[in-house]
Design a protein around this motif. Structure first.
Motif, PDB file in Angstrom:
ATOM      1  N   ASP A 142      -6.529   9.099   8.613  1.00 21.59           N
ATOM      2  CA  ASP A 142      -6.035  10.146   8.459  1.00 21.59           C
ATOM      3  C   ASP A 142      -6.387  10.692   6.992  1.00 21.59           C
ATOM      4  O   ASP A 142      -6.371  11.958   7.128  1.00 21.59           O
ATOM      5  N   LEU A 143      -6.752  10.042   6.226  1.00 22.64           N
ATOM      6  CA  LEU A 143      -7.553  10.371   4.857  1.00 22.64           C
ATOM      7  C   LEU A 143      -8.844  11.447   5.226  1.00 22.64           C
ATOM      8  O   LEU A 143      -8.825  12.452   4.598  1.00 22.64           O
ATOM      9  N   GLY A 144      -9.402  10.671   6.199  1.00 17.63           N
ATOM     10  CA  GLY A 144     -10.706  11.660   6.546  1.00 17.63           C
ATOM     11  C   GLY A 144     -10.202  12.962   7.024  1.00 17.63           C
ATOM     12  O   GLY A 144     -10.890  13.992   6.844  1.00 17.63           O
ATOM     13  N   LEU A 145      -9.156  13.162   7.997  1.00 17.53           N
ATOM     14  CA  LEU A 145      -8.785  14.109   8.398  1.00 17.53           C
ATOM     15  C   LEU A 145      -8.201  15.244   7.523  1.00 17.53           C
ATOM     16  O   LEU A 145      -8.605  16.292   7.441  1.00 17.53           O
ATOM     17  N   SER A 167      -3.726  -1.087  12.673  1.00 16.52           N
ATOM     18  CA  SER A 167      -2.750  -1.135  11.934  1.00 16.52           C
ATOM     19  C   SER A 167      -2.085   0.103  11.245  1.00 16.52           C
ATOM     20  O   SER A 167      -2.936   1.067  11.418  1.00 16.52           O
ATOM     21  N   ARG A 168      -1.257   0.209  10.665  1.00  9.50           N
ATOM     22  CA  ARG A 168      -0.865   1.461   9.898  1.00  9.50           C
ATOM     23  C   ARG A 168      -1.436   1.580   8.904  1.00  9.50           C
ATOM     24  O   ARG A 168      -1.954   2.782   8.655  1.00  9.50           O
ATOM     25  N   TYR A 169      -2.103   0.649   8.165  1.00  8.86           N
ATOM     26  CA  TYR A 169      -3.143   0.796   7.282  1.00  8.86           C
ATOM     27  C   TYR A 169      -4.312   1.582   7.577  1.00  8.86           C
ATOM     28  O   TYR A 169      -4.898   2.491   7.233  1.00  8.86           O
ATOM     29  N   ILE A 170      -4.724   0.909   8.766  1.00  7.24           N
ATOM     30  CA  ILE A 170      -6.270   1.573   9.292  1.00  7.24           C
ATOM     31  C   ILE A 170      -5.891   3.014   9.785  1.00  7.24           C
ATOM     32  O   ILE A 170      -6.639   3.912   9.475  1.00  7.24           O
ATOM     33  N   ALA A 171      -4.674   3.265  10.208  1.00  9.00           N
ATOM     34  CA  ALA A 171      -4.343   4.767  10.821  1.00  9.00           C
ATOM     35  C   ALA A 171      -4.180   5.681   9.528  1.00  9.00           C
ATOM     36  O   ALA A 171      -4.616   6.797   9.423  1.00  9.00           O
ATOM     37  N   TYR A 218       1.034  -1.129  -0.098  1.00  9.02           N
ATOM     38  CA  TYR A 218      -0.022  -0.153  -0.025  1.00  9.02           C
ATOM     39  C   TYR A 218       0.870   1.179  -0.117  1.00  9.02           C
ATOM     40  O   TYR A 218       1.821   1.294   0.464  1.00  9.02           O
ATOM     41  N   TYR A 219       0.273   2.438  -0.450  1.00  6.43           N
ATOM     42  CA  TYR A 219       1.000   3.626  -0.617  1.00  6.43           C
ATOM     43  C   TYR A 219      -0.036   4.687  -0.021  1.00  6.43           C
ATOM     44  O   TYR A 219      -1.082   4.701  -0.502  1.00  6.43           O
ATOM     45  N   ASN A 220       0.632   5.315   0.794  1.00  2.00           N
ATOM     46  CA  ASN A 220      -0.299   6.429   1.600  1.00  2.00           C
ATOM     47  C   ASN A 220      -0.010   7.525   0.693  1.00  2.00           C
ATOM     48  O   ASN A 220       1.235   8.283   0.694  1.00  2.00           O
ATOM     49  N   LEU A 221      -0.834   8.280   0.047  1.00  2.00           N
ATOM     50  CA  LEU A 221      -0.816   9.305  -0.850  1.00  2.00           C
ATOM     51  C   LEU A 221      -1.651  10.569  -0.242  1.00  2.00           C
ATOM     52  O   LEU A 221      -1.845  11.528  -0.959  1.00  2.00           O
ATOM     53  N   LYS A 222      -1.920  10.496   1.025  1.00  2.00           N
ATOM     54  CA  LYS A 222      -2.533  11.540   1.663  1.00  2.00           C
ATOM     55  C   LYS A 222      -3.859  11.741   1.204  1.00  2.00           C
ATOM     56  O   LYS A 222      -4.961  11.745   2.060  1.00  2.00           O
ATOM     57  N   GLN A 223      -4.232  12.042  -0.104  1.00  2.00           N
ATOM     58  CA  GLN A 223      -5.680  12.059  -0.476  1.00  2.00           C
ATOM     59  C   GLN A 223      -6.207  10.680  -0.244  1.00  2.00           C
ATOM     60  O   GLN A 223      -7.461  10.813  -0.473  1.00  2.00           O
ATOM     61  N   ILE A 224      -5.501   9.804  -0.837  1.00  2.00           N
ATOM     62  CA  ILE A 224      -5.845   8.484  -1.146  1.00  2.00           C
ATOM     63  C   ILE A 224      -5.117   7.253  -0.518  1.00  2.00           C
ATOM     64  O   ILE A 224      -3.933   7.638  -0.410  1.00  2.00           O
ATOM     65  N   VAL A 225      -5.347   5.965  -0.634  1.00  2.00           N
ATOM     66  CA  VAL A 225      -4.493   5.157  -0.447  1.00  2.00           C
ATOM     67  C   VAL A 225      -4.524   4.187  -1.590  1.00  2.00           C
ATOM     68  O   VAL A 225      -5.832   3.700  -1.850  1.00  2.00           O
ATOM     69  N   PHE A 226      -3.612   3.973  -2.308  1.00  2.00           N
ATOM     70  CA  PHE A 226      -3.446   3.075  -3.303  1.00  2.00           C
ATOM     71  C   PHE A 226      -2.883   1.735  -2.922  1.00  2.00           C
ATOM     72  O   PHE A 226      -1.980   1.443  -2.124  1.00  2.00           O
ATOM     73  N   GLY A 227      -3.416   0.501  -3.384  1.00  2.00           N
ATOM     74  CA  GLY A 227      -2.970  -0.786  -2.997  1.00  2.00           C
ATOM     75  C   GLY A 227      -2.700  -1.756  -4.376  1.00  2.00           C
ATOM     76  O   GLY A 227      -3.346  -1.592  -5.247  1.00  2.00           O
ATOM     77  N   GLU A 228      -1.723  -2.607  -4.225  1.00  2.00           N
ATOM     78  CA  GLU A 228      -1.441  -3.807  -5.115  1.00  2.00           C
ATOM     79  C   GLU A 228      -1.435  -5.033  -4.384  1.00  2.00           C
ATOM     80  O   GLU A 228      -0.484  -5.027  -3.333  1.00  2.00           O
ATOM     81  N   ASN A 257     -16.149   2.863  11.625  1.00  2.00           N
ATOM     82  CA  ASN A 257     -16.644   4.160  11.256  1.00  2.00           C
ATOM     83  C   ASN A 257     -15.954   4.867  10.067  1.00  2.00           C
ATOM     84  O   ASN A 257     -15.890   6.051  10.045  1.00  2.00           O
ATOM     85  N   PHE A 258     -15.627   4.107   9.057  1.00  2.00           N
ATOM     86  CA  PHE A 258     -14.939   4.625   7.919  1.00  2.00           C
ATOM     87  C   PHE A 258     -15.955   5.263   6.865  1.00  2.00           C
ATOM     88  O   PHE A 258     -17.132   4.485   6.569  1.00  2.00           O
ATOM     89  N   ASP A 259     -15.879   6.302   6.676  1.00  2.00           N
ATOM     90  CA  ASP A 259     -16.590   7.143   5.372  1.00  2.00           C
ATOM     91  C   ASP A 259     -16.114   6.966   4.343  1.00  2.00           C
ATOM     92  O   ASP A 259     -15.738   7.839   3.686  1.00  2.00           O
ATOM     93  N   HIS A 260     -15.610   5.948   3.678  1.00  2.00           N
ATOM     94  CA  HIS A 260     -14.650   5.592   2.682  1.00  2.00           C
ATOM     95  C   HIS A 260     -15.244   4.829   1.578  1.00  2.00           C
ATOM     96  O   HIS A 260     -15.953   3.932   1.811  1.00  2.00           O
ATOM     97  N   ILE A 261     -14.693   4.903   0.158  1.00  2.00           N
ATOM     98  CA  ILE A 261     -15.032   3.958  -0.939  1.00  2.00           C
ATOM     99  C   ILE A 261     -13.808   3.359  -1.253  1.00  2.00           C
ATOM    100  O   ILE A 261     -12.873   4.061  -1.361  1.00  2.00           O
ATOM    101  N   THR A 262     -13.914   2.289  -1.562  1.00  2.00           N
ATOM    102  CA  THR A 262     -12.889   1.558  -2.300  1.00  2.00           C
ATOM    103  C   THR A 262     -13.229   1.082  -3.594  1.00  2.00           C
ATOM    104  O   THR A 262     -14.403   0.557  -3.841  1.00  2.00           O
TER     105      THR A 262
END
Length: 314
Positions: A306-309, A298-302, A26-36, A55-60
């Motif tokens: 952070d994206l939400g923030l 986990s770091r991924y969850i964190a 995974y790559y933390n790109l601040k606005q999004i997280v990209f995964g392979e 409580n994630f307000d996220h779309i994958t």
């Protein structure tokens, strides 16, 4: 970077041969997280309890590059084939049964996806072939190129790539009249996030005033959690556990945790903690309590939190 994730429960049959080539990056790109991801055959399930706890307000959006998957979500089942997108609303449960598969994944806050065709939450669990339109083909090719570019991209390039990816995700499913915030589930997620942000002081009355609800619909929302006060208590205890097992930081005192978690006094806090975790708060440390794994991100969850923030409205 390979990361273990705890946003979904994965079960691999004991007879399954796991090849050495599998990985999750995974790559933390601040606005999004990209995964392979390259994964063996397994069953993956994000249960209602995971949804409520995180409580994630996220779309994958997941592009299935190879392999197949059977998806059960939102009272419907379907198969995802090669070169198809799957849309997952992280505010809803989902179950996937996959063969050995390879995929590319982008996760971003819902607020970045304004203007999708129809109600965004209704896309949960749907499969869309990458050949559906020129824009979905463009998005698929873009994600494949992202996987090739990110290992050597500079910080500025990553920032620009993240913006481009979010824009393409919108463009591929754009409708000029609809909004991503038309679904009641979004309000529930916002309510759960508000509770987490105000653990020391939140009450049912505060929630009713903040979200314009009477007591009956509020209690209905948290019925499966044992009621609104049971939910708040469990979130307070989960926060306390996170603080107690967090390594590399100064350990808070029981008195500090009692105040931060909104409990009446140390005795009430310790009794509630013991009922939930089977031990006193003073007995907890980062190495001796495996039960803490559920509440420790986990770091991924964190990253996702952070994206939400980073993208929250003022």
């Amino acid at each position: 970077m390979e990361l273990a994730t705890d946003y979904i429960d994965s079960r691999i049959d004991q007879d399954t041969v796991v090849p050495s080539s599998v990985f999750r990056r995974y790559y933390n790109l601040k606005q999004i997280v990209f995964g392979e991801i390259e994964a063996p055959a397994q069953v993956m399930e994000r249960s209602a309890s995971y949804v409520a706890a995180q409580n994630f307000d996220h779309i994958t959006l997941n592009l299935q590059v190879a392999g197949r998957a059977q998806i059960t979500a939102a009272n419907r089942c379907g198969e995802v084939g090669q070169e198809a997108f799957t849309i997952t609303d992280m505010g809803q449960p989902i179950k996937l049964e996959i063969t050995r598969a390879r995929g590319l994944r982008v996760t971003l806050p819902r607020r970045l996806l304004n203007g999708w065709r129809g109600d965004l939450s209704d896309w949960h669990g749907r499969s869309v072939p990458s050949t559906d339109s020129p824009l979905t083909r463009l998005l698929a090719n873009h994600l494949k190129s992202m996987a090739a570019c990110l290992p050597t991209a500079t910080p500025l390039q990553k920032e620009l790539l993240a913006s481009a990816t979010a824009a393409l995700c919108n463009a591929a499913f754009l409708d000029e009249t609809d909004s991503a915030y038309d679904h009641a589930a979004v309000s529930v997620i916002s309510m759960r996030q508000f509770i987490d942000q105000n653990l020391a002081s939140v009450t049912a009355e505060m929630l009713m005033a903040k979200f314009g609800l009477s007591r009956t619909p509020l209690y209905k929302i948290f019925e499966k959690d044992g009621g609104v006060y049971a939910y708040i208590r469990n979130r307070r205890l989960a926060y306390a556990m996170q603080q107690l097992v967090r390594s590399g930081q100064r350990r808070p005192t029981i008195k500090q945790l009692t105040f931060a978690c909104g409990f009446e006094n140390e005795q009430v806090f310790s009794r509630a903690f013991r009922r939930k975790y089977g031990c006193n708060p003073s007995e907890v440390n980062a190495t001796t309590l495996p039960a803490a794994n559920w509440d420790r991100s986990s770091r991924y969850i964190a990253w996702l939190k952070d994206l939400g923030l980073h993208n929250s409205s003022n």
